[in-house]
Design a protein around this motif. Sequence first.
Motif, PDB file in Angstrom:
ATOM      1  N   VAL A 134       1.293  -4.304   3.460  1.00 19.22           N
ATOM      2  CA  VAL A 134       2.561  -3.634   3.747  1.00 19.22           C
ATOM      3  C   VAL A 134       2.363  -2.133   3.570  1.00 19.22           C
ATOM      4  CG1 VAL A 134       5.018  -3.479   3.188  1.00 19.22           C
ATOM      5  CG2 VAL A 134       3.810  -5.659   2.918  1.00 19.22           C
ATOM      6  N   PRO A 135       2.001  -1.421   4.638  1.00 15.79           N
ATOM      7  CA  PRO A 135       1.784   0.023   4.543  1.00 15.79           C
ATOM      8  C   PRO A 135       3.093   0.759   4.252  1.00 15.79           C
ATOM      9  CG  PRO A 135       0.797  -0.880   6.551  1.00 15.79           C
ATOM     10  CD  PRO A 135       1.697  -1.925   5.994  1.00 15.79           C
ATOM     11  N   CYS A 136       3.062   1.665   3.264  1.00 19.22           N
ATOM     12  CA  CYS A 136       4.253   2.434   2.892  1.00 19.22           C
ATOM     13  C   CYS A 136       3.928   3.891   2.576  1.00 19.22           C
ATOM     14  CB  CYS A 136       4.931   1.811   1.672  1.00 19.22           C
ATOM     15  SG  CYS A 136       5.567   0.146   1.885  1.00 19.22           S
ATOM     16  N   ALA A 137       2.661   4.273   2.579  1.00 15.81           N
ATOM     17  CA  ALA A 137       2.261   5.609   2.129  1.00 15.81           C
ATOM     18  C   ALA A 137       2.611   6.677   3.161  1.00 15.81           C
ATOM     19  CB  ALA A 137       0.762   5.639   1.842  1.00 15.81           C
TER      20      ALA A 137
ATOM     21  N   LEU B 105       0.855  -1.183   0.000  1.00 11.23           N
ATOM     22  CA  LEU B 105       0.000   0.000   0.000  1.00 11.23           C
ATOM     23  C   LEU B 105       0.886   1.226   0.000  1.00 11.23           C
ATOM     24  CD1 LEU B 105      -2.443  -1.072   2.876  1.00 11.23           C
ATOM     25  CD2 LEU B 105      -2.563  -1.693   0.454  1.00 11.23           C
ATOM     26  N   SER B 106       0.838   2.015  -1.075  1.00 12.55           N
ATOM     27  CA  SER B 106       1.792   3.113  -1.153  1.00 12.55           C
ATOM     28  C   SER B 106       1.189   4.341  -1.820  1.00 12.55           C
ATOM     29  CB  SER B 106       3.055   2.656  -1.899  1.00 12.55           C
ATOM     30  OG  SER B 106       4.141   3.492  -1.605  1.00 12.55           O
ATOM     31  N   GLY B 107       1.905   5.466  -1.679  1.00  8.49           N
ATOM     32  CA  GLY B 107       1.442   6.732  -2.217  1.00  8.49           C
ATOM     33  C   GLY B 107       1.462   7.809  -1.146  1.00  8.49           C
ATOM     34  N   GLN B 108       0.375   8.611  -1.098  1.00  5.34           N
ATOM     35  CA  GLN B 108       0.354   9.665  -0.098  1.00  5.34           C
ATOM     36  C   GLN B 108      -0.878   9.553   0.784  1.00  5.34           C
ATOM     37  OE1 GLN B 108       0.240  12.986  -3.520  1.00  5.34           O
ATOM     38  NE2 GLN B 108      -0.238  13.899  -1.550  1.00  5.34           N
ATOM     39  N   SER B 109      -1.420  10.665   1.278  1.00  3.81           N
ATOM     40  CA  SER B 109      -2.327  10.624   2.429  1.00  3.81           C
ATOM     41  C   SER B 109      -3.610   9.838   2.209  1.00  3.81           C
ATOM     42  CB  SER B 109      -2.668  12.041   2.877  1.00  3.81           C
ATOM     43  OG  SER B 109      -3.220  12.787   1.805  1.00  3.81           O
ATOM     44  N   ASN B 110      -4.174   9.871   1.006  1.00  6.86           N
ATOM     45  CA  ASN B 110      -5.422   9.133   0.823  1.00  6.86           C
ATOM     46  C   ASN B 110      -5.216   7.630   0.831  1.00  6.86           C
ATOM     47  OD1 ASN B 110      -7.798  10.786   0.774  1.00  6.86           O
ATOM     48  ND2 ASN B 110      -7.002  11.767  -1.086  1.00  6.86           N
TER      49      ASN B 110
END
Length: 248
Positions: free
Chosen positions: A101-104, A21-26
């Motif tokens: 796998v949180p990465c954001a 799971l990646s990217g930014q705030s949303n």
Amino acid sequence: MDLSNSIESNEAHPTKQIFILSGQSNMAGRGGVKHRHWDGVVPPECSPDASKIFRLSSHLRWEVAREPLHHDIDAKKTCGVGPGMPFANAAKERVGVIGLVPCAVGGTAIKEWARGTELYESMVKRAKAAAHGGGGEIKAVLWYQGESDTSSQHDVDCYKESMERLIENVRADLDLPSLPVIQVALASGGEKYIEKIREIQKGIELPNVVCVDAKGLQLNEDNLHLSTEAQIQLGHMLAQAYLTHFLG
């Protein structure tokens, strides 16, 4: 990189189907967050499942996944409900045991995810750690980012090449040349350039890359972040995209 001591014994946890799971705030999740405070509401669609849904902590340890998934990853911001838990709950019956796998990290532009940056290298390290020692198989990257690239024509001009290079680099560095990527077309951002970024996101034509469109989903009062209900809808959209395109 020595991961031998990074992951606790997998004997306590079954082999997982791993999703980054990646990217930014949303992607990190701001559902239920108001004035830097999360209301703590966890809808049924986001409920933990101690036998089926796990997350990789910031210390590279598997644990039962629960909201907010990114609390120790996007740690400088207040995290709430994101799309990861509703995605996993919607997909688990067909996918099996899921490892998230949180990465954001909120507020991050695409240039901050280039190979060699702290964010990119951390994402690759976490993905490798998740799969290490029989922990599981990496099945897809779920990517929601771009709000921070809607403020200038220069950012727009660079976005397509940067996004495609990111996908190619992740696949190369994880030695998964066909790794599925499901990206989200923006629901919000700077009004002047948001449609141009959305067009780029919907127009990526690399193999095994699909796009789900978040436009029209309900936003919080800040008109930037998806509401809890919208995050549930997005999670279900991501699950449907994965099940339709990548689970034969």
